[in-house]
Scaffold this active site. Sequence first.
Site, PDB file in Angstrom:
ATOM      1  N   ASP A   8     -35.773  28.810  17.782  1.00  0.00           N
ATOM      2  CA  ASP A   8     -36.811  27.628  17.570  1.00  0.00           C
ATOM      3  C   ASP A   8     -36.149  26.438  16.969  1.00  0.00           C
ATOM      4  O   ASP A   8     -34.835  26.622  16.686  1.00  0.00           O
ATOM      5  CB  ASP A   8     -37.961  28.136  16.951  1.00  0.00           C
ATOM      6  N   CYS A  65     -35.153  32.576  14.398  1.00  0.00           N
ATOM      7  CA  CYS A  65     -36.411  31.577  13.935  1.00  0.00           C
ATOM      8  C   CYS A  65     -36.135  31.368  12.496  1.00  0.00           C
ATOM      9  O   CYS A  65     -35.129  31.829  11.912  1.00  0.00           O
ATOM     10  CB  CYS A  65     -37.715  31.722  14.298  1.00  0.00           C
ATOM     11  N   THR A  67     -37.261  32.980   9.764  1.00  0.00           N
ATOM     12  CA  THR A  67     -37.331  34.350   9.079  1.00  0.00           C
ATOM     13  C   THR A  67     -36.795  35.228   9.977  1.00  0.00           C
ATOM     14  O   THR A  67     -36.106  36.327   9.669  1.00  0.00           O
ATOM     15  CB  THR A  67     -38.374  34.789   8.383  1.00  0.00           C
ATOM     16  N   HIS A  98     -27.676  53.595  15.969  1.00  0.00           N
ATOM     17  CA  HIS A  98     -29.160  54.558  15.901  1.00  0.00           C
ATOM     18  C   HIS A  98     -30.121  54.097  16.995  1.00  0.00           C
ATOM     19  O   HIS A  98     -30.854  55.075  17.266  1.00  0.00           O
ATOM     20  CB  HIS A  98     -29.762  54.709  14.367  1.00  0.00           C
ATOM     21  N   HIS A 133     -28.371  59.973  18.841  1.00  0.00           N
ATOM     22  CA  HIS A 133     -29.812  59.295  18.591  1.00  0.00           C
ATOM     23  C   HIS A 133     -30.400  59.126  20.143  1.00  0.00           C
ATOM     24  O   HIS A 133     -31.620  58.457  19.918  1.00  0.00           O
ATOM     25  CB  HIS A 133     -29.563  58.082  17.664  1.00  0.00           C
TER      26      HIS A 133
END
Length: 143
Positions: A8, A65, A67, A98, A133
């Site tokens: 963004d 973005c 955060t 994982h 995993h």
Amino acid sequence: MKIVIGNDHTGVEMKNAIVKYLIDHKYEVINLGTDSNAAVDYPDLGQAVGARVIQEKDTFGIVICGTGIGISMAANKVKGVRAALCAETILAKLAREHNNANVLALGARVIANQNAIWIVETFLNTSFDANRHGFRVDKLNTL
């Protein structure tokens, strides 16, 4: 390897630094993000990157973005996407090993650009440990 990147308006500078790194290291880059500081909606970009990653074999995504939280939520709405928000290299390593993460989410307001490049490098150079995993990721894929 092909990398689809979307961002963004808060992530333009970080995206540009990462794209330069990727091109310098011979990755094919598909830029679905904005190159402007004008506000755009991160859900649209997260969804677009996630969809492209699922459509194209041997493709990873990077979403950015402010955060990394919102855009990772958007990407994870696409069936088959395993987007991981990583603020440190150890998280990127473990997300690949994982969880077989196929999209890396970054926060432009909380991670320095150089750290983001190190996180990207770790993410792209870490293999999934399917023997250990794989059955858990199979469970994720059925949710």
